[in-house]
Motif scaffolding. Sequence first.
Motif, PDB file in Angstrom:
ATOM      1  N   TRP A 177       0.835  -1.201   0.000  1.00  0.00           N
ATOM      2  CA  TRP A 177       0.000   0.000   0.000  1.00  0.00           C
ATOM      3  C   TRP A 177       0.867   1.247   0.000  1.00  0.00           C
ATOM      4  O   TRP A 177       0.593   2.213  -0.716  1.00  0.00           O
ATOM      5  CB  TRP A 177      -0.941  -0.007   1.196  1.00  0.00           C
ATOM      6  CG  TRP A 177      -2.039   1.020   1.095  1.00  0.00           C
ATOM      7  CD1 TRP A 177      -3.203   0.911   0.387  1.00  0.00           C
ATOM      8  CD2 TRP A 177      -2.077   2.308   1.708  1.00  0.00           C
ATOM      9  NE1 TRP A 177      -3.959   2.051   0.528  1.00  0.00           N
ATOM     10  CE2 TRP A 177      -3.298   2.927   1.331  1.00  0.00           C
ATOM     11  CE3 TRP A 177      -1.203   3.004   2.547  1.00  0.00           C
ATOM     12  CZ2 TRP A 177      -3.667   4.202   1.767  1.00  0.00           C
ATOM     13  CZ3 TRP A 177      -1.555   4.276   2.980  1.00  0.00           C
ATOM     14  CH2 TRP A 177      -2.778   4.867   2.584  1.00  0.00           C
ATOM     15  N   ALA A 178       1.948   1.227   0.767  1.00  0.00           N
ATOM     16  CA  ALA A 178       2.881   2.354   0.784  1.00  0.00           C
ATOM     17  C   ALA A 178       3.517   2.550  -0.591  1.00  0.00           C
ATOM     18  O   ALA A 178       3.773   3.690  -1.010  1.00  0.00           O
ATOM     19  CB  ALA A 178       3.955   2.132   1.846  1.00  0.00           C
ATOM     20  N   GLN A 179       3.759   1.459  -1.307  1.00  0.00           N
ATOM     21  CA  GLN A 179       4.286   1.563  -2.660  1.00  0.00           C
ATOM     22  C   GLN A 179       3.267   2.215  -3.582  1.00  0.00           C
ATOM     23  O   GLN A 179       3.626   3.008  -4.468  1.00  0.00           O
ATOM     24  CB  GLN A 179       4.679   0.182  -3.187  1.00  0.00           C
ATOM     25  CG  GLN A 179       5.371   0.202  -4.533  1.00  0.00           C
ATOM     26  CD  GLN A 179       6.640   1.043  -4.523  1.00  0.00           C
ATOM     27  OE1 GLN A 179       7.520   0.854  -3.681  1.00  0.00           O
ATOM     28  NE2 GLN A 179       6.751   1.987  -5.442  1.00  0.00           N
ATOM     29  N   MET A 180       1.973   1.919  -3.389  1.00  0.00           N
ATOM     30  CA  MET A 180       0.932   2.590  -4.168  1.00  0.00           C
ATOM     31  C   MET A 180       0.920   4.087  -3.871  1.00  0.00           C
ATOM     32  O   MET A 180       0.745   4.916  -4.775  1.00  0.00           O
ATOM     33  CB  MET A 180      -0.436   1.985  -3.859  1.00  0.00           C
ATOM     34  CG  MET A 180      -1.569   2.562  -4.707  1.00  0.00           C
ATOM     35  SD  MET A 180      -3.214   2.122  -4.087  1.00  0.00           S
ATOM     36  CE  MET A 180      -3.287   3.144  -2.596  1.00  0.00           C
ATOM     37  N   VAL A 181       1.108   4.445  -2.616  1.00  0.00           N
ATOM     38  CA  VAL A 181       1.208   5.857  -2.253  1.00  0.00           C
ATOM     39  C   VAL A 181       2.392   6.496  -2.977  1.00  0.00           C
ATOM     40  O   VAL A 181       2.298   7.615  -3.497  1.00  0.00           O
ATOM     41  CB  VAL A 181       1.349   6.024  -0.729  1.00  0.00           C
ATOM     42  CG1 VAL A 181       1.614   7.484  -0.363  1.00  0.00           C
ATOM     43  CG2 VAL A 181       0.095   5.524  -0.015  1.00  0.00           C
ATOM     44  N   ALA A 182       3.513   5.771  -3.048  1.00  0.00           N
ATOM     45  CA  ALA A 182       4.689   6.289  -3.753  1.00  0.00           C
ATOM     46  C   ALA A 182       4.389   6.517  -5.232  1.00  0.00           C
ATOM     47  O   ALA A 182       4.852   7.511  -5.822  1.00  0.00           O
ATOM     48  CB  ALA A 182       5.863   5.324  -3.583  1.00  0.00           C
ATOM     49  N   GLN A 183       3.620   5.626  -5.836  1.00  0.00           N
ATOM     50  CA  GLN A 183       3.228   5.810  -7.240  1.00  0.00           C
ATOM     51  C   GLN A 183       2.351   7.048  -7.397  1.00  0.00           C
ATOM     52  O   GLN A 183       2.447   7.767  -8.397  1.00  0.00           O
ATOM     53  CB  GLN A 183       2.493   4.566  -7.743  1.00  0.00           C
ATOM     54  CG  GLN A 183       3.375   3.338  -7.885  1.00  0.00           C
ATOM     55  CD  GLN A 183       2.569   2.097  -8.241  1.00  0.00           C
ATOM     56  OE1 GLN A 183       1.964   1.449  -7.381  1.00  0.00           O
ATOM     57  NE2 GLN A 183       2.539   1.769  -9.526  1.00  0.00           N
ATOM     58  N   THR A 184       1.506   7.308  -6.417  1.00  0.00           N
ATOM     59  CA  THR A 184       0.675   8.508  -6.444  1.00  0.00           C
ATOM     60  C   THR A 184       1.528   9.756  -6.308  1.00  0.00           C
ATOM     61  O   THR A 184       1.288  10.764  -6.985  1.00  0.00           O
ATOM     62  CB  THR A 184      -0.389   8.443  -5.330  1.00  0.00           C
ATOM     63  OG1 THR A 184      -1.060   7.182  -5.382  1.00  0.00           O
ATOM     64  CG2 THR A 184      -1.408   9.558  -5.486  1.00  0.00           C
ATOM     65  N   VAL A 185       2.528   9.704  -5.453  1.00  0.00           N
ATOM     66  CA  VAL A 185       3.463  10.825  -5.303  1.00  0.00           C
ATOM     67  C   VAL A 185       4.203  11.079  -6.615  1.00  0.00           C
ATOM     68  O   VAL A 185       4.459  12.237  -6.981  1.00  0.00           O
ATOM     69  CB  VAL A 185       4.444  10.556  -4.149  1.00  0.00           C
ATOM     70  CG1 VAL A 185       5.588  11.587  -4.148  1.00  0.00           C
ATOM     71  CG2 VAL A 185       3.716  10.580  -2.807  1.00  0.00           C
ATOM     72  N   ASP A 186       4.546  10.029  -7.340  1.00  0.00           N
ATOM     73  CA  ASP A 186       5.214  10.199  -8.636  1.00  0.00           C
ATOM     74  C   ASP A 186       4.351  11.020  -9.603  1.00  0.00           C
ATOM     75  O   ASP A 186       4.876  11.744 -10.451  1.00  0.00           O
ATOM     76  CB  ASP A 186       5.511   8.832  -9.263  1.00  0.00           C
ATOM     77  CG  ASP A 186       6.640   8.088  -8.566  1.00  0.00           C
ATOM     78  OD1 ASP A 186       7.414   8.739  -7.833  1.00  0.00           O
ATOM     79  OD2 ASP A 186       6.731   6.852  -8.740  1.00  0.00           O
ATOM     80  N   ILE A 187       3.042  10.907  -9.469  1.00  0.00           N
ATOM     81  CA  ILE A 187       2.127  11.642 -10.343  1.00  0.00           C
ATOM     82  C   ILE A 187       1.882  13.054  -9.833  1.00  0.00           C
ATOM     83  O   ILE A 187       1.983  14.031 -10.588  1.00  0.00           O
ATOM     84  CB  ILE A 187       0.777  10.898 -10.450  1.00  0.00           C
ATOM     85  CG1 ILE A 187       0.972   9.503 -11.031  1.00  0.00           C
ATOM     86  CG2 ILE A 187      -0.209  11.699 -11.310  1.00  0.00           C
ATOM     87  CD1 ILE A 187      -0.222   8.581 -10.824  1.00  0.00           C
ATOM     88  N   ALA A 188       1.573  13.174  -8.545  1.00  0.00           N
ATOM     89  CA  ALA A 188       1.110  14.448  -7.983  1.00  0.00           C
ATOM     90  C   ALA A 188       2.219  15.305  -7.407  1.00  0.00           C
ATOM     91  O   ALA A 188       2.103  16.533  -7.375  1.00  0.00           O
ATOM     92  CB  ALA A 188       0.071  14.179  -6.895  1.00  0.00           C
ATOM     93  N   GLY A 189       3.286  14.666  -6.925  1.00  0.00           N
ATOM     94  CA  GLY A 189       4.319  15.392  -6.197  1.00  0.00           C
ATOM     95  C   GLY A 189       4.136  15.207  -4.702  1.00  0.00           C
ATOM     96  O   GLY A 189       3.021  14.992  -4.209  1.00  0.00           O
ATOM     97  N   ILE A 190       5.212  15.327  -3.960  1.00  0.00           N
ATOM     98  CA  ILE A 190       5.218  15.025  -2.532  1.00  0.00           C
ATOM     99  C   ILE A 190       4.321  15.955  -1.721  1.00  0.00           C
ATOM    100  O   ILE A 190       3.831  15.597  -0.649  1.00  0.00           O
ATOM    101  CB  ILE A 190       6.662  15.047  -1.973  1.00  0.00           C
ATOM    102  CG1 ILE A 190       6.715  14.497  -0.544  1.00  0.00           C
ATOM    103  CG2 ILE A 190       7.245  16.450  -2.057  1.00  0.00           C
ATOM    104  CD1 ILE A 190       6.262  13.069  -0.405  1.00  0.00           C
ATOM    105  N   GLU A 191       4.034  17.146  -2.229  1.00  0.00           N
ATOM    106  CA  GLU A 191       3.223  18.124  -1.493  1.00  0.00           C
ATOM    107  C   GLU A 191       1.720  17.875  -1.620  1.00  0.00           C
ATOM    108  O   GLU A 191       0.934  18.569  -0.967  1.00  0.00           O
ATOM    109  CB  GLU A 191       3.520  19.544  -2.002  1.00  0.00           C
ATOM    110  CG  GLU A 191       4.967  19.953  -1.968  1.00  0.00           C
ATOM    111  CD  GLU A 191       5.454  20.270  -0.573  1.00  0.00           C
ATOM    112  OE1 GLU A 191       4.587  20.532   0.297  1.00  0.00           O
ATOM    113  OE2 GLU A 191       6.670  20.260  -0.346  1.00  0.00           O
ATOM    114  N   HIS A 192       1.313  16.884  -2.419  1.00  0.00           N
ATOM    115  CA  HIS A 192      -0.099  16.812  -2.793  1.00  0.00           C
ATOM    116  C   HIS A 192      -0.738  15.450  -2.574  1.00  0.00           C
ATOM    117  O   HIS A 192      -1.770  15.148  -3.174  1.00  0.00           O
ATOM    118  CB  HIS A 192      -0.239  17.240  -4.259  1.00  0.00           C
ATOM    119  CG  HIS A 192       0.362  18.575  -4.531  1.00  0.00           C
ATOM    120  ND1 HIS A 192      -0.214  19.748  -4.107  1.00  0.00           N
ATOM    121  CD2 HIS A 192       1.543  18.914  -5.127  1.00  0.00           C
ATOM    122  CE1 HIS A 192       0.562  20.771  -4.454  1.00  0.00           C
ATOM    123  NE2 HIS A 192       1.633  20.289  -5.068  1.00  0.00           N
TER     124      HIS A 192
END
Length: 321
Positions: free
Chosen positions: A219-234
């Motif tokens: 699940w944390a890896q999925m969050v990392a994939q989301t960060v790759d799209i949105a950026g760490i601030e979002h």
Amino acid sequence: MLIDGLQCGFFDRGVFEDLKAGGFSCVTPTLGFWEGAIESFDSVAKWRDLERANADLMTIVRKTDDILAAERDGKVAMLLGYQNTNLLDGRIRYVELFADLGVKVLQLTYNNQNELGSSCYETVDPGLARFGREVVREMNQCGMLIDLSHVGDRTTLDAIEWSQKPVSITHANPASVFPHKRNKTDAIIKALAEKGGVIGCAAYRNITPEPACDSVDAWAQMVAQTVDIAGIEHVGLGTDFSHHSNQVYLDWMRSGRWTRSVQYGAASAAKPGPSEKPAWLKRISGLSDVGPALARVGFHAAEVEKITSGNWLRLYRATIG
């Protein structure tokens, strides 16, 4: 601190105790889905009763500083929200009224098109309606956070553009990671981020990859994939965890009063029943394992803090004040 952008179900003292044991600072509970104004006033009143009866454990948020005060006092802050705008009964002035009563998050549409715009399940999405534009701007003025989680793609993009303040997708995942009508395209997530918004990653099995339901590290890896799209601030947390829900509650969520037919929501005819909770999140206190899991997949301490609380706090400060 640990902030969850959306939970639902029935909240009681036991739930507040679980949230406190799990290290939560703030949670947005769902007060309603299809209810009109009178029923929604009743929900707010019941939550005020809950606050009085559990004053040692929880407090209702009026401003962002209330979250920080609750953290200092050892309480859980509850940021009240609805997953639809039926509570407005077509009245623009009810936005301010509900905001004054402590409702600080409104999702523009739920699983059906309404007076504001389209849901994610409509065949055609005509975009944000004129009344929708009025409500968006009124929410901007009244200190309410706009939620676009169940909203159709065009209506979502219109709302992001029309809003004068950043908006949220409180509980969804990238469609590029798990294709589903409830999840959001990379283009939407990037548009949200460009305007300063936040997406809360969900742990709801019907819209989450199976590996991410099996282990907190996946699940944390999925969050990392989301960060790759949105950026760490979002990127934040928006589990969509349900407390004490039952079949009656599930039927209301899916069908309300608008249909006689069987509705499955984000589920399907093949899996019509209640969604099984992730193996690592059988109890909501299990979300405390997310911080260490985020660190294991490569986020440093400051980044973990942004995902688990900081990004939501920044967004709340910019919207509810």
